[in-house]
Design an enzyme around this catalytic site. Structure first.
Site, PDB file in Angstrom:
ATOM      1  N   ASP A   1      89.593 -60.044   3.204  1.00 39.39           N
ATOM      2  CA  ASP A   1      90.261 -59.615   4.448  1.00 39.39           C
ATOM      3  C   ASP A   1      91.351 -58.578   4.203  1.00 39.39           C
ATOM      4  O   ASP A   1      92.283 -58.445   5.009  1.00 39.39           O
ATOM      5  CB  ASP A   1      90.853 -60.831   5.193  1.00 39.39           C
ATOM      6  CG  ASP A   1      89.770 -61.794   5.652  1.00 39.39           C
ATOM      7  OD1 ASP A   1      88.630 -61.344   5.852  1.00 39.39           O
ATOM      8  OD2 ASP A   1      90.065 -62.991   5.785  1.00 39.39           O
ATOM      9  N   ALA A   2      91.265 -57.874   3.081  1.00 37.35           N
ATOM     10  CA  ALA A   2      92.314 -56.902   2.757  1.00 37.35           C
ATOM     11  C   ALA A   2      91.768 -55.497   2.553  1.00 37.35           C
ATOM     12  O   ALA A   2      92.484 -54.611   2.094  1.00 37.35           O
ATOM     13  CB  ALA A   2      93.079 -57.362   1.523  1.00 37.35           C
TER      14      ALA A   2
END
EC number: 3.5.1.10
Lengths: 293, 293, 293, 293
Positions: free
Chosen positions: D237-238
């Protein structure tokens, strides 16, 4: 009985003191567990929507309706009300032409259980969307309409709308959704289906009424385009507005860009408006709505 | 020379191939360091805005202007262009009536250095806002206008607008901002100040043109209210739109609620539109704008 | 008595049936004219806000408060409530540092009568904003804070905050607004001012807590930046959220652009949150809020 | 050759003067008709995207690519570029679990011709969505994954992902879309598919990374919920963010309400991000994107 089954009371009448107390007192005496309660007073009119847990009452919706009728009577002949049961599914019929996006979106929401409705039929004045509809197991009815150069256009339209009416009325639907249906509903159908016929117009009304709103928007050079979900009335694109929304455009957006990007907002606005209608969240008063979201 | 000083070229002409190459080639030969470049082509017209670091060129803005004139000439008599220098502050005059919110907002932005402009004067047809203006060290000019029942209303207006014109023109401002100025600018001033007179209208145009747009919006039952920043033209509320935005309202919002809530969007839309105008980001073409944000 | 004077009851307690009926029945018996009524039940807790026309009751707010106390008692020791009178102005104190935009915006709204509050004082840890404050006829108190390299920084801060506390508490304000106050409130003040100290944080919390949120946002490459208005608690940037909003940014926005553009959303979010707080629309429960807008 | 066929050049390199002139000069010499041109310079890097009418060039995309390679070479080894042909359809594979809404939305857009892509296959770790996919004439591949209590879970996952990899790579797709695929992509696949694997996360990142973001959002009491479309990287999620958007929620929204309402924004954000990716509008630089919308 399902845990989340609700009885939904909507009620409106001329404003005065004590209405909230009367209705909530009525429900409290019955032991009714209110899970949602909304009120509005404005222009000397009062509106409310109450959702009660069905399992908190010692009887069914018919008895509640009978008892509430007596309460409503106290508020005079102008009081308008209904009591519905979320355990009884609502029914809808969709009217379409060729544009698939609103239809496709609604079919997806309905099949995923996202909208509390049974779709009885889709009626199209063209056959383009039959396959999509039937793939979802929904009957498609093709009712051709006369073309713009047909010499007997007017009679033809009357006959076509009569067929549409017969199909629609055979289902007594709670919602007749004009999901980009490109024919103007005649006045007598607007009247017969008043408060049930829901249209999506591809502009932020009252801007750009009538035909080709994206062309009008492009021509005017607006910086936002929108969509409007409203009840159909005999006065074209002027019925009570349920929901509207907009998205930003700029000088780089051509008319086809606006058409494409506008679909995203049409889909959303229609789906929201239809949901609120089906959940009895929309109370019509004159040409305006109270929407208890 | 300040590090962030820029020369800003805006240019438009009938579209054809090679325009970008010609302009960027011209700048590259001079060693110009382009920090922002934007292009748009549409409706057979071409638009560009280029911001060049001033310290990357071996001469000043006058020489750049003279040289660019030769380039622009190659694109025929319809080409429109200007070259500005962010080191030379722009000037503005504000016209107000009684509503303080747009004025107060702009004064705050200007005093905080948020808007690249020198405010030469504020002209009011009422005296209400004189104190606020003078507290910011800006001269306030009171030019009374005849009331609605004045028998010599028309002549009075002509005389008042002539005074307004004299004050405005004494500053040769780059922007004449109608910050909720409740008088309709006469056609000859719209023409004289074309492309410099900026109005904020408190509706999402073309909806609700003319007087009392929030009353109109409430009457129609719309679910969003908006504001529009546009160049003033002789055709009331129909000039080229620079910026628009909206906020959500619902049945609970009365007209006074809309008036109050609408102020937030009026302030923002006017401040954005004015900033883009002052930064030479707005190119007008016909009745539309290209805004290179 | 003013026509639009209201008594506002807010009340919350563990959820059960009959609460609405009890409260509305209580008001109906007194002839109370309810102009706004909102309810919420969630997580086994019940919340309501009722606004009653003051002129519909035969007595004043003290008597109403006394009578309502008896009603509230029936709902047990966890019930929380208050009765306020819109005819009695609320008071606020603002804490600022150097950034003028939130302060300027609030001063404008207050002087225009847009926010129902009397501003008793502004306290600044720098003197920069004294002139702006005093131009609005509001007392400015300068309370210097030790710099980051001061060897006695910690003791100095304790002493400075003690001075701030004394000034604030001398007004017993309903709202202590941290309008971009760049010092972290100590835990004991968060506790003493619980539910009254309102902060604006320049990010969409919980993203980018702590220092320099716009730098963090730029670093992460987010496509929206935001602001959050929340009650200050000992847990930094983690208090109950009253309001949030965002605006779109893109790759072209530098950190200074984000700082500048973010101001627009900080101003709005703080003004909205403060308004709702002053109108007793915000009910805090645990670390969350119910906002009856 | 279709009238609206374009060759699209994307290019980035360390910033310096003359890049725009070199590229536009190169195209001008060939008679290239530029229909879209966008530039960005920031953090000492330069980015551009140029769309040229295919019929304005005297040769095809391969020759353009060969010639442009020589231009790109002049800007050193760090220059990154590609030349694509809108006449050659892009290909995509979708990975899904059980949630139908993103899949249904993309299928609708693709079948309506709204997204310029050929969908080669959908891979599901459950069979639930097979029917929906096959109704659109797209092959569905069921690749079961071990359950959370499977003792050989880790080995099983490795084997399942290997099957997924084989199916995906057999199509060499331009986009691998994780349309609510509830398995974490292993690092080696993130690397192999870098810049092609597109995920939709149901929060406004960096808030609420990881599992059950709507539960986290509800817990924190935020007033907006969002969705983020980003490239998948080994850092969960980065990855570089392509697009984000939010919608307003309030205290009345339960977690299921957020889940339902969030779908609307997930659908939109994924569809927008995918469109921009397919149109070569997204340039990745480090962990950030430049999106030439």
């Amino acid at each position: 009985m399902e845990l989340d089954r609700r009885y939904v009371i909507t009620f409106s009448c001329p404003d005065r003191t004590g209405i909230v107390a009367r209705i909530s007192g009525f429900l409290a005496e019955l032991g009714g567990w209110i899970v949602e309660a909304a009120y509005h007073a404005g222009d000397n009119w009062f509106f409310t929507r109450q959702a009660v847990r069905a399992d908190s009452l010692p009887f069914g919706v018919d008895e509640l309706r009978a008892r509430f009728a007596a309460v409503a009577d106290e508020f005079g002949p102008e009081a308008t009300w209904q009591v519905t049961d979320t355990g009884v599914p609502k029914h809808a019929v969709l009217l379409v032409t060729r544009e698939p996006h609103c239809l496709h979106d609604l079919l997806g929401r309905i099949s995923a259980g996202e909208l509390p409705v049974t779709l009885d039929a889709v009626i199209g004045n063209h056959e383009d969307l039959a396959g999509l509809v039937e793939a979802h197991g929904v009957p498609f009815h093709h009712v051709p309409f006369p073309g713009p150069r047909d010499p007997k256009k007017e009679q033809g339209k009357v006959a076509s709308f009569e067929k549409v009416r017969q199909i629609v009325d055979s289902f007594s639907p709670d919602a007749i959704v004009l999901a980009r249906f490109m024919q103007i509903l005649p006045a007598h159908l607007c009247e017969e289906w008043a408060g049930r016929a829901i249209n999506i117009h591809h502009s932020f009304l009252p801007s750009f009424m009538g035909a080709r709103p994206y062309h009008q928007a492009h021509q005017r050079g607006v910086k936002l385009i929108g969509a409007t979900c409203h009840y159909a009335t005999a006065d074209l694109d002027a019925g009570p507005i349920i929901e509207q929304d907009v998205i930003r455009v700029d000088h780089g957006d051509t008319v086809p860009d606006m058409v494409r990007r506008g679909r995203d907002i049409e889909r959303l606005v229609l789906a929201r408006g239809l949901r609120w209608h089906l959940e009895d969240r929309v109370l019509v008063h004159g040409n305006k709505t109270v929407v208890f979201r």
